[in-house]
Design a protein around this motif. Structure first.
Motif, PDB file in Angstrom:
ATOM      1  N   ALA A 169     -26.333  -4.857 -45.587  1.00  0.00           N
ATOM      2  CA  ALA A 169     -27.015  -5.552 -46.679  1.00  0.00           C
ATOM      3  C   ALA A 169     -26.271  -6.805 -47.119  1.00  0.00           C
ATOM      4  CB  ALA A 169     -27.178  -4.606 -47.872  1.00  0.00           C
ATOM      5  N   ARG A 170     -25.115  -7.076 -46.502  1.00  0.00           N
ATOM      6  CA  ARG A 170     -24.301  -8.271 -46.754  1.00  0.00           C
ATOM      7  C   ARG A 170     -23.860  -8.338 -48.214  1.00  0.00           C
ATOM      8  NH1 ARG A 170     -25.011 -12.064 -42.808  1.00  0.00           N
ATOM      9  NH2 ARG A 170     -23.084 -12.916 -43.661  1.00  0.00           N
ATOM     10  N   LEU A 171     -23.370  -7.197 -48.714  1.00  0.00           N
ATOM     11  CA  LEU A 171     -22.943  -7.103 -50.107  1.00  0.00           C
ATOM     12  C   LEU A 171     -21.427  -7.300 -50.212  1.00  0.00           C
ATOM     13  CD1 LEU A 171     -25.079  -4.024 -51.193  1.00  0.00           C
ATOM     14  CD2 LEU A 171     -25.556  -6.443 -51.631  1.00  0.00           C
ATOM     15  N   PRO A 172     -20.961  -8.200 -51.076  1.00  0.00           N
ATOM     16  CA  PRO A 172     -19.525  -8.506 -51.176  1.00  0.00           C
ATOM     17  C   PRO A 172     -18.768  -7.525 -52.064  1.00  0.00           C
ATOM     18  CG  PRO A 172     -20.746  -9.968 -52.612  1.00  0.00           C
ATOM     19  CD  PRO A 172     -21.772  -9.138 -51.885  1.00  0.00           C
TER      20      PRO A 172
ATOM     21  N   GLN B 268      -7.811 -12.093 -53.617  1.00  0.00           N
ATOM     22  CA  GLN B 268      -8.311 -12.839 -52.471  1.00  0.00           C
ATOM     23  C   GLN B 268      -9.540 -12.173 -51.866  1.00  0.00           C
ATOM     24  OE1 GLN B 268      -4.758 -12.948 -50.013  1.00  0.00           O
ATOM     25  NE2 GLN B 268      -4.342 -15.065 -50.591  1.00  0.00           N
ATOM     26  N   ALA B 269      -9.565 -10.841 -51.912  1.00  0.00           N
ATOM     27  CA  ALA B 269     -10.672 -10.110 -51.300  1.00  0.00           C
ATOM     28  C   ALA B 269     -12.002 -10.438 -51.966  1.00  0.00           C
ATOM     29  CB  ALA B 269     -10.402  -8.606 -51.369  1.00  0.00           C
ATOM     30  N   PHE B 270     -12.014 -10.548 -53.296  1.00  0.00           N
ATOM     31  CA  PHE B 270     -13.259 -10.906 -53.969  1.00  0.00           C
ATOM     32  C   PHE B 270     -13.721 -12.300 -53.555  1.00  0.00           C
ATOM     33  CE2 PHE B 270     -11.888  -7.540 -56.935  1.00  0.00           C
ATOM     34  CZ  PHE B 270     -13.086  -6.831 -57.041  1.00  0.00           C
ATOM     35  N   ARG B 271     -12.780 -13.228 -53.499  1.00  0.00           N
ATOM     36  CA  ARG B 271     -13.141 -14.600 -53.106  1.00  0.00           C
ATOM     37  C   ARG B 271     -13.663 -14.630 -51.666  1.00  0.00           C
ATOM     38  NH1 ARG B 271     -11.301 -19.771 -54.734  1.00  0.00           N
ATOM     39  NH2 ARG B 271     -12.625 -21.269 -53.658  1.00  0.00           N
ATOM     40  N   LEU B 272     -12.992 -13.917 -50.773  1.00  0.00           N
ATOM     41  CA  LEU B 272     -13.410 -13.889 -49.374  1.00  0.00           C
ATOM     42  C   LEU B 272     -14.757 -13.189 -49.213  1.00  0.00           C
ATOM     43  CD1 LEU B 272     -12.701 -14.389 -46.371  1.00  0.00           C
ATOM     44  CD2 LEU B 272     -11.535 -12.169 -46.389  1.00  0.00           C
ATOM     45  N   ALA B 273     -14.924 -12.033 -49.842  1.00  0.00           N
ATOM     46  CA  ALA B 273     -16.171 -11.278 -49.716  1.00  0.00           C
ATOM     47  C   ALA B 273     -17.368 -12.098 -50.180  1.00  0.00           C
ATOM     48  CB  ALA B 273     -16.074  -9.976 -50.524  1.00  0.00           C
TER      49      ALA B 273
ATOM     50  N   VAL C  18     -18.188 -15.012 -47.517  1.00  0.00           N
ATOM     51  CA  VAL C  18     -18.810 -14.692 -46.227  1.00  0.00           C
ATOM     52  C   VAL C  18     -19.891 -13.621 -46.345  1.00  0.00           C
ATOM     53  CG1 VAL C  18     -16.778 -15.362 -44.915  1.00  0.00           C
ATOM     54  CG2 VAL C  18     -17.033 -12.983 -45.640  1.00  0.00           C
ATOM     55  N   HIS C  19     -20.087 -13.069 -47.552  1.00  0.00           N
ATOM     56  CA  HIS C  19     -21.120 -12.051 -47.798  1.00  0.00           C
ATOM     57  C   HIS C  19     -20.909 -10.813 -46.927  1.00  0.00           C
ATOM     58  CE1 HIS C  19     -23.093 -15.143 -50.144  1.00  0.00           C
ATOM     59  NE2 HIS C  19     -23.048 -15.935 -49.104  1.00  0.00           N
ATOM     60  N   LEU C  20     -19.684 -10.309 -46.975  1.00  0.00           N
ATOM     61  CA  LEU C  20     -19.339  -9.060 -46.318  1.00  0.00           C
ATOM     62  C   LEU C  20     -18.389  -8.282 -47.226  1.00  0.00           C
ATOM     63  CD1 LEU C  20     -18.649 -10.120 -42.605  1.00  0.00           C
ATOM     64  CD2 LEU C  20     -20.555  -8.723 -43.421  1.00  0.00           C
ATOM     65  N   PRO C  21     -18.427  -6.960 -47.186  1.00  0.00           N
ATOM     66  CA  PRO C  21     -17.506  -6.164 -48.005  1.00  0.00           C
ATOM     67  C   PRO C  21     -16.093  -6.169 -47.445  1.00  0.00           C
ATOM     68  CG  PRO C  21     -18.863  -4.722 -46.661  1.00  0.00           C
ATOM     69  CD  PRO C  21     -19.368  -6.117 -46.418  1.00  0.00           C
TER      70      PRO C  21
ATOM     71  N   GLU D  12     -16.952 -13.614 -37.450  1.00  0.00           N
ATOM     72  CA  GLU D  12     -16.230 -14.647 -36.704  1.00  0.00           C
ATOM     73  C   GLU D  12     -15.758 -15.774 -37.601  1.00  0.00           C
ATOM     74  OE1 GLU D  12     -18.990 -15.674 -33.652  1.00  0.00           O
ATOM     75  OE2 GLU D  12     -18.600 -13.865 -32.461  1.00  0.00           O
ATOM     76  N   GLN D  13     -16.402 -15.949 -38.747  1.00  0.00           N
ATOM     77  CA  GLN D  13     -15.972 -16.977 -39.697  1.00  0.00           C
ATOM     78  C   GLN D  13     -14.804 -16.527 -40.570  1.00  0.00           C
ATOM     79  OE1 GLN D  13     -19.267 -18.199 -42.127  1.00  0.00           O
ATOM     80  NE2 GLN D  13     -20.564 -18.751 -40.391  1.00  0.00           N
ATOM     81  N   VAL D  14     -14.563 -15.227 -40.615  1.00  0.00           N
ATOM     82  CA  VAL D  14     -13.609 -14.673 -41.580  1.00  0.00           C
ATOM     83  C   VAL D  14     -12.196 -15.232 -41.425  1.00  0.00           C
ATOM     84  CG1 VAL D  14     -12.431 -12.551 -42.310  1.00  0.00           C
ATOM     85  CG2 VAL D  14     -14.925 -12.593 -42.067  1.00  0.00           C
ATOM     86  N   PRO D  15     -11.595 -15.281 -40.207  1.00  0.00           N
ATOM     87  CA  PRO D  15     -10.219 -15.790 -40.129  1.00  0.00           C
ATOM     88  C   PRO D  15     -10.063 -17.188 -40.711  1.00  0.00           C
ATOM     89  CG  PRO D  15     -10.791 -14.667 -38.101  1.00  0.00           C
ATOM     90  CD  PRO D  15     -12.059 -14.778 -38.894  1.00  0.00           C
ATOM     91  N   GLY D  16     -10.984 -18.098 -40.391  1.00  0.00           N
ATOM     92  CA  GLY D  16     -10.910 -19.451 -40.925  1.00  0.00           C
ATOM     93  C   GLY D  16     -11.128 -19.492 -42.422  1.00  0.00           C
ATOM     94  N   ARG D  17     -12.082 -18.716 -42.897  1.00  0.00           N
ATOM     95  CA  ARG D  17     -12.350 -18.684 -44.342  1.00  0.00           C
ATOM     96  C   ARG D  17     -11.167 -18.064 -45.089  1.00  0.00           C
ATOM     97  NH1 ARG D  17     -17.931 -19.165 -45.499  1.00  0.00           N
ATOM     98  NH2 ARG D  17     -18.789 -20.573 -43.910  1.00  0.00           N
ATOM     99  N   PHE D  18     -10.572 -17.034 -44.512  1.00  0.00           N
ATOM    100  CA  PHE D  18      -9.409 -16.413 -45.163  1.00  0.00           C
ATOM    101  C   PHE D  18      -8.256 -17.401 -45.252  1.00  0.00           C
ATOM    102  CE2 PHE D  18      -5.432 -13.933 -45.038  1.00  0.00           C
ATOM    103  CZ  PHE D  18      -5.592 -13.223 -46.225  1.00  0.00           C
ATOM    104  N   ASP D  19      -8.072 -18.219 -44.223  1.00  0.00           N
ATOM    105  CA  ASP D  19      -7.026 -19.245 -44.276  1.00  0.00           C
ATOM    106  C   ASP D  19      -7.246 -20.184 -45.460  1.00  0.00           C
ATOM    107  OD1 ASP D  19      -5.718 -18.265 -42.080  1.00  0.00           O
ATOM    108  OD2 ASP D  19      -6.513 -19.758 -40.673  1.00  0.00           O
TER     109      ASP D  19
END
Length: 389
Positions: free
Chosen positions: A96-99, A147-152, A155-158, A225-232
């Motif tokens: 459901a792409r819930l953060p 950081q997890a809230f910002r990342l989630a 990218v719209h993932l938990p 696949e976007q997560v590593p770059g977004r996490f950086d």
């Protein structure tokens, strides 16, 4: 403000500072202190949030799925069998792409009944579509939760923030507690992409026939696949405000190392000390700490380990019929290299058994003195000879 607090309360403070609006949880050792503190924050008015007491971990995840679908920032926490009970709904949250952000305190699965440290509970959920971030100390726990809230929400993932039972969850240490103004600068209010709206009704989580289902799963992978770059980017902005950063992997003395020890969680602290002592003796040894397990940072792992002779992976988990799970991931990540290191997989510290400086020295010496692994999984620290199954 610098305070001495246990790792569980570092999570609680981060959730308070993140202005979470709904917390739902069912207590299970060793994560109970997280939600106990949050319930007190809600009761005392330190958090403007709804705390929902439920009858099981399955219901806890269902509640935060509903809350996040309604457009509010939501959090829960669990461990071990509680996480296993959530398994069905972990898929619902990611698809459901819930953060949603969840703290997961690594605890062994029974039987035999055991409340101590073991990573198998979180790693058994590695295919559910959740980002997984592993933490070394209390400061990293607090920072990673923010950081997890910002990342989630980016990218719209938990996201699952993972910390070791007792070695971290119940250990007190100094932690820098940021101000609310600083956190507000880093973490803006949650703006959901899709939310329930009585003025604009539509259906959610409906039947997905074959002509759309594959595309939905492809979109989840594209987000991963976007997560590593977004996490950086998240990590860089966090560093600009708070002066601390972590990265999806961390290297220690790897530039000239012939042998690299691969670790995660609190074992990294012990390993750092062993690396420094071995270096004083002239040993060319390094450490690779893996923070982000899902998505697995394969490119970064290859860039660090591509020219190393030997890699010793220390797994505090096991996949029965296969091997240690981090070792599996390393082998898969490195198999495409023309020249790849020998990978030694070690199993240690299951069920809360200590992984000591002597353990790491033994692992290093066995790796250095061997041309190739004696078996796919080398069990270290067994108290007696193996028995026939």
């Amino acid at each position: 403000m610098r305070q001495v607090m246990e790792g569980s309360h570092a999570v609680s403070e981060a959730v308070r500072l993140a202005r979470v609006q709904v917390v739902s949880a069912y207590p299970i050792t060793p994560q109970t202190h997280i939600v106990e503190a949050l319930s007190e924050f809600c009761a005392e008015g330190a958090m403007n949030a709804r705390f929902i007491c439920v009858e099981s971990e399955h219901s806890a995840m269902a509640a935060v799925i509903g809350a996040c679908t309604a457009g509010v920032r939501a959090f829960t926490a669990t461990s071990s069998h509680g996480l296993a009970l959530m398994h069905e709904l972990l898929h619902w949250a990611s698809a459901a792409r819930l953060p949603i952000v969840m703290a997961e305190v690594n605890r062994a699965l029974g039987p035999g009944w055991n409340i101590w440290m073991d990573q198998t509970d979180s790693l058994a959920q590695r295919d559910t579509g959740w980002i997984q971030l592993y933490c070394e100390d209390g400061q990293e726990v607090l920072d990673t939760t923010l950081q997890a809230f910002r990342l989630a929400e980016n990218v719209h993932l938990p996201v699952m923030v993972v910390l070791d039972a007792f070695f971290l969850s119940h250990t007190y240490e100094p932690v820098n507690l940021p101000s609310q103004d600083e956190v507000d600068r880093f973490l803006p209010p949650f703006l959901p992409r899709i939310t329930l709206d009585v003025e604009n009704p539509y259906a959610l989580n409906q039947m997905s026939p074959p002509n759309v289902y594959m595309e939905m799963r492809h979109n989840i992978q594209a987000a991963m696949e976007q997560v590593p770059g977004r996490f950086d980017l998240v990590d860089k902005e966090f560093s600009s405000i708070f002066g601390r950063s972590y990265g999806s992997v961390e290297t220690v003395c790897c530039d000239d190392a012939n042998t690299v020890l691969v670790v995660s969680g609190t074992a990294a602290g012990t390993c750092r000390h062993v690396i420094s002592q071995l270096r004083l003796r002239g040993e060319k040894v390094g450490m690779l700490k893996i923070k982000m397990f899902r998505p697995f940072p394969a490119d970064r792992v290859r860039s660090v380990l591509g020219n190393v002779e030997k890699v010793a992976v220390v797994d505090r988990n096991f996949s029965f019929g296969a091997s240690g799970i981090f070792a599996q991931e390393l082998r898969a990540a490195l198999c495409a290299l023309d020249q790849r290191p020998q990978i030694f997989g070690y199993i240690a510290g299951l069920g809360g058994r200590d992984v000591t400086t002597e353990t790491f020295e033994e692992i290093y010496l066995r790796t250095r003195q061997s041309d190739r692994p004696e078996s796919e999984s080398i069990w270290v620290g067994l108290s007696s000879k193996e028995r026939e199954p």
